[in-house]
Structure formats: structure tokens, C-alpha cells
Design an enzyme around this catalytic site. Structure first.
Site, PDB file in Angstrom:
ATOM      1  N   LYS A  34     -51.890  17.853  13.631  1.00 23.31           N
ATOM      2  CA  LYS A  34     -52.331  18.822  14.645  1.00 23.31           C
ATOM      3  C   LYS A  34     -53.421  18.183  15.520  1.00 23.31           C
ATOM      4  CE  LYS A  34     -49.849  22.580  14.115  1.00 23.31           C
ATOM      5  NZ  LYS A  34     -48.901  22.980  15.179  1.00 23.31           N
ATOM      6  N   TYR A  65     -50.925  17.650   7.613  1.00 25.16           N
ATOM      7  CA  TYR A  65     -50.694  18.662   8.661  1.00 25.16           C
ATOM      8  C   TYR A  65     -51.860  18.656   9.648  1.00 25.16           C
ATOM      9  CZ  TYR A  65     -50.874  23.410  10.677  1.00 25.16           C
ATOM     10  OH  TYR A  65     -50.975  24.488  11.520  1.00 25.16           O
ATOM     11  N   SER A  99     -53.713  23.755  16.328  1.00 20.92           N
ATOM     12  CA  SER A  99     -54.336  24.606  15.314  1.00 20.92           C
ATOM     13  C   SER A  99     -55.828  24.307  15.308  1.00 20.92           C
ATOM     14  CB  SER A  99     -53.754  24.271  13.935  1.00 20.92           C
ATOM     15  OG  SER A  99     -54.507  24.911  12.923  1.00 20.92           O
TER      16      SER A  99
HETATM   17  N1  LIG Z   1     -50.307  31.779  12.367  1.00 19.76           N
HETATM   18  C1  LIG Z   1     -51.455  31.143  12.400  1.00 19.76           C
HETATM   19  O1  LIG Z   1     -52.515  31.687  12.032  1.00 19.76           O
HETATM   20  C2  LIG Z   1     -51.529  29.724  12.903  1.00 19.76           C
HETATM   21  C3  LIG Z   1     -52.751  29.036  12.717  1.00 19.76           C
HETATM   22  C4  LIG Z   1     -52.844  27.743  13.200  1.00 19.76           C
HETATM   23  C5  LIG Z   1     -51.772  27.149  13.851  1.00 19.76           C
HETATM   24  N2  LIG Z   1     -50.609  27.828  14.001  1.00 19.76           N
HETATM   25  C6  LIG Z   1     -49.499  27.144  14.700  1.00 19.76           C
HETATM   26  O2  LIG Z   1     -48.866  28.036  15.595  1.00 19.76           O
HETATM   27  C7  LIG Z   1     -47.477  27.706  15.678  1.00 19.76           C
HETATM   28  C8  LIG Z   1     -46.649  28.938  15.384  1.00 19.76           C
HETATM   29  O3  LIG Z   1     -47.041  29.424  14.118  1.00 19.76           O
HETATM   30  P1  LIG Z   1     -46.506  30.813  13.532  1.00 19.76           P
HETATM   31  O4  LIG Z   1     -47.496  31.236  12.511  1.00 19.76           O
HETATM   32  O5  LIG Z   1     -46.118  31.714  14.637  1.00 19.76           O
HETATM   33  O6  LIG Z   1     -45.186  30.287  12.779  1.00 19.76           O
HETATM   34  P2  LIG Z   1     -43.908  31.111  12.205  1.00 19.76           P
HETATM   35  O7  LIG Z   1     -43.380  30.264  11.092  1.00 19.76           O
HETATM   36  O8  LIG Z   1     -44.299  32.511  11.908  1.00 19.76           O
HETATM   37  O9  LIG Z   1     -42.889  31.083  13.421  1.00 19.76           O
HETATM   38  C9  LIG Z   1     -42.338  29.846  13.803  1.00 19.76           C
HETATM   39  C10 LIG Z   1     -41.035  30.041  14.531  1.00 19.76           C
HETATM   40  O10 LIG Z   1     -40.485  28.718  14.706  1.00 19.76           O
HETATM   41  C11 LIG Z   1     -39.176  28.679  14.169  1.00 19.76           C
HETATM   42  N3  LIG Z   1     -38.931  27.328  13.625  1.00 19.76           N
HETATM   43  C12 LIG Z   1     -39.449  26.795  12.503  1.00 19.76           C
HETATM   44  N4  LIG Z   1     -38.980  25.545  12.315  1.00 19.76           N
HETATM   45  C13 LIG Z   1     -38.141  25.301  13.354  1.00 19.76           C
HETATM   46  C14 LIG Z   1     -37.332  24.188  13.704  1.00 19.76           C
HETATM   47  N5  LIG Z   1     -37.313  23.080  12.947  1.00 19.76           N
HETATM   48  N6  LIG Z   1     -36.593  24.247  14.832  1.00 19.76           N
HETATM   49  C15 LIG Z   1     -36.604  25.372  15.596  1.00 19.76           C
HETATM   50  N7  LIG Z   1     -37.331  26.464  15.304  1.00 19.76           N
HETATM   51  C16 LIG Z   1     -38.094  26.424  14.189  1.00 19.76           C
HETATM   52  C17 LIG Z   1     -39.148  29.753  13.094  1.00 19.76           C
HETATM   53  O11 LIG Z   1     -37.820  30.179  12.829  1.00 19.76           O
HETATM   54  C18 LIG Z   1     -40.016  30.840  13.749  1.00 19.76           C
HETATM   55  O12 LIG Z   1     -39.255  31.649  14.611  1.00 19.76           O
HETATM   56  C19 LIG Z   1     -47.246  26.550  14.701  1.00 19.76           C
HETATM   57  O13 LIG Z   1     -47.319  25.323  15.385  1.00 19.76           O
HETATM   58  C20 LIG Z   1     -48.427  26.667  13.746  1.00 19.76           C
HETATM   59  O14 LIG Z   1     -48.769  25.444  13.145  1.00 19.76           O
HETATM   60  C21 LIG Z   1     -50.452  29.098  13.535  1.00 19.76           C
END
Ligand SMILES: NC(=O)c1ccc[n+]([C@@H]2O[C@H](COP(=O)([O-])OP(=O)(O)OC[C@H]3O[C@@H](n4cnc5c(N)ncnc54)[C@H](O)[C@@H]3O)[C@@H](O)[C@H]2O)c1
Length: 276
Positions: free
Chosen positions: A165, A161, A148
Site C-alpha cells: 500500500k 500488505y 490505505s
Molecule cells: N474497508 C476499509 O476500512 C479499508 C481500509 C484501508 C484500505 N482499504 C482499501 O480499500 C479498497 C477497497 O476495500 P473494501 O473494504 O471496499 O474491500 P471489499 O473486499 O469489501 O470490496 C472489494 C471489491 O473488489 C472485488 N474484488 C476483489 N478481488 C478482486 C479481483 N481480483 N478482481 C476483481 N475484483 C475483485 C470484490 O468482489 C469486491 O466487490 C482496497 O484496496 C482496500 O485495501 C479499505
């Protein structure tokens, strides 16, 4: 190279959290470039939907319902990779992570820290450890860790968190140096402001504020899972054959000049809005 180096034909990839959001964007991008993809997720409904979309589109995809926080999940992943490719994994994407819940650090407990650790870092180590030896043995592999932008700056009320990261990024850097000699590459993606189920930005930010988005994000819009998919597919492919230990910020430019916002075409401010 005669061939398109961005193709992933004859490769097998595994994406944790591949059913929705950024993970689904990455799984789709890899599959559309020819990789057979294992999607691992604990949301069975979303997983079935995404796997069906991929297979109906002519891609090779297999879903594994598993919680990456559980040790037993790696055996299930190995089983699926065995089914798809006889055990050969070329691309591993450690994507699961969650910034919630927010709150002052002074009000957190040791149990809270453990929960954040398990969801954001422990499984990155465990799943990598499960597949790395075979990559080393084969002298090839690409590991992509989804961190992130918060791993690159401090975040009030989200300190544990963000620290974990940052750990993902440091792990990426150190491991890349360790295993480069075996032809295994390790890189990271650092997302920001991407519309996903975890971060439904267009709902969280009311329509009355949408004209402000270009002031916030230099490239003028929130990110999509596809934006991350294309970058991950590049890192997974031979087009990135001399790229390792890198963090690519896939953030529309938000971290380039943190704290600076556009006021109009030519003026910018780093002063909180109500002060000016
Ligand atoms: N969306 C953003 O703007 C953003 C920003 C910074 C970092 N991130 C990082 O990107 C990654 C994905 O984020 P996102 O926004 O797509 O998340 P999301 O929550 O929308 O999707 C995550 C997926 O992972 C699955 N999941 C969650 N916990 C799980 C577990 N314990 N075991 C198996 N599957 C599991 C969920 O069911 C979902 O399908 C994460 O690491 C997040 O920290 C996202």
C-alpha cells in the site's frame, strides 16, 4: 467557472472492484454526478446487483466480470470502455485490494508475498499502463488509487500488505510528476475503518464495544463507502483541477494522532488501556 465543477457529465470512468464496498461507493458517486461508469469485479452476483441499482436509478453503468490479477482483464476493460464511449476513459479508479490473511512475517512464504503483490499492486500498474497512453494523447485524465492508512505506517502481522500500500502511494506521487505535463492528474485515497464486506466493522466489533468508537475515531463513527465516493468524485472532477500527487486520508481522523485515544471530553491517552 459558471458550471458546477464537481459534475462529471460526458465523462467515462472505470472502477476496479466496483461491485461492493468502497469501490461501489465510488462508482455510485461518480455515476450520480453524471459519469458513465464501467464497474469491474470478479463477483458476478454483486456486480449485477450494483449495476442494476445504478441503471434503475437513471445512471449509465456497465459491468465487466473479470479478475484484475489476470493480464487478460485489461482487454475486457478496454472493450467495455469502447462500448460506452468509443474508447475514451476520463477517470480510472484502481480500488481492488485486500489486507487478508494476517500473520507473522516469519511464517510467510514467497508464494504468499506474490499473492499479496498481485492483489494489491501489480494490477494498479497494469490497468494504469493500459489506459494512461490514451489519457496522455488526449491531454487529460484523472487516476485515483485506493491505498490505505496502512501505507503510511507500519502494521505488525500485515507487513507485506502495508508495504505494498506504501508502494501504491509512492507510485502515485512519482507518476503524478511524470504525467502532470500532459494534463493527467494522479491522486490517492487512504481509507481506514470503513464498514465494507471485507471489513464488516459493526459485526467484528461487538455491540458491547460500540460506545468506544468515538474514543477510537475522532469523527465519532466508522466510515461508509459513500464517504470515499464523495472524495473520489471531487478528485475526479474539475473542482480538483490543480490537485495532483496527493494522498487524501479518508479515515475520520484516525491517523492524525496515531495511538492517541479519547478518554472523555477533555482527556486523551496514548497508554495501553490495562496500564492505566
Ligand atoms: N474497508 C476499509 O476500512 C479499508 C481500509 C484501508 C484500505 N482499504 C482499501 O480499500 C479498497 C477497497 O476495500 P473494501 O473494504 O471496499 O474491500 P471489499 O473486499 O469489501 O470490496 C472489494 C471489491 O473488489 C472485488 N474484488 C476483489 N478481488 C478482486 C479481483 N481480483 N478482481 C476483481 N475484483 C475483485 C470484490 O468482489 C469486491 O466487490 C482496497 O484496496 C482496500 O485495501 C479499505
Amino acid at each position: 467557472m459558471d458550471q458546477d465543477a464537481t459534475r462529471l457529465d460526458d465523462r467515462t470512468a472505470l472502477v476496479t472492484g466496483g461491485a461492493a464496498g468502497i469501490g461501489a461507493g465510488i462508482a455510485t458517486a461518480l455515476a450520480r454526478r453524471g459519469a458513465a461508469v464501467v464497474l469491474v469485479d470478479n463477483d458476478e452476483t454483486a456486480l449485477d446487483r450494483t449495476v442494476a441499482e445504478l441503471t434503475q436509478g437513471g445512471c449509465t453503468a456497465l459491468g465487466v466480470v473479470a479478475d484484475v490479477r489476470e493480464r487478460s482483464s485489461t482487454e475486457m476493460m478496454r472493450g467495455a470502455v469502447g462500448e460506452l464511449s468509443g474508447g475514451r476513459l476520463d477517470v480510472l479508479v484502481n480500488n481492488v485490494g485486500d489486507h487478508r490473511p494476517w500473520g507473522p512475517f516469519a511464517q510467510t512464504s514467497e508464494e504468499d508475498w506474490t499473492a499479496v503483490y498481485r492483489l494489491n499492486f501489480e494490477h494498479v500498474l497494469r490497468v494504469t499502463r493500459a489506459f494512461l497512453p490514451s489519457m496522455i494523447e488526449r491531454r487529460s485524465g484523472s487516476i485515483i488509487n485506493v491505498s490505505s492508512v496502512e501505507g503510511l505506517r507500519g502494521v505488525p502481522n500485515c507487513t507485506v500488505y502495508a508495504a505494498l500500500k506504501a508502494a501504491v502511494l509512492n507510485f502515485t506521487a512519482g507518476l503524478s510528476t511524470e504525467v502532470g505535463q500532459y494534463g493527467v492528474r494522479v491522486n490517492a485515497i487512504a481509507p481506514d475503518v470503513t464498514d465494507t464486506p471485507q471489513f464488516p466493522l459493526h459485526r467484528l466489533i461487538g455491540p458491547e464495544y460500540h460506545d468506544q468508537i468515538p474514543r477510537w475515531v475522532p469523527l465519532g463513527r466508522f466510515g461508509t463507502p459513500e464517504d470515499h465516493g464523495d472524495v473520489a468524485a471531487f478528485l475526479a472532477s474539475d473542482a480538483a483541477r490543480w490537485v495532483t500527487g496527493q494522498t487524501i486520508r479518508v479515515d475520520g481522523g484516525t491517523l492524525a494522532s496515531p495511538g492517541w485515544f479519547r478518554r472523555d471530553e477533555h482527556r486523551f491517552t496514548n497508554v495501553p488501556r490495562n496500564f492505566i
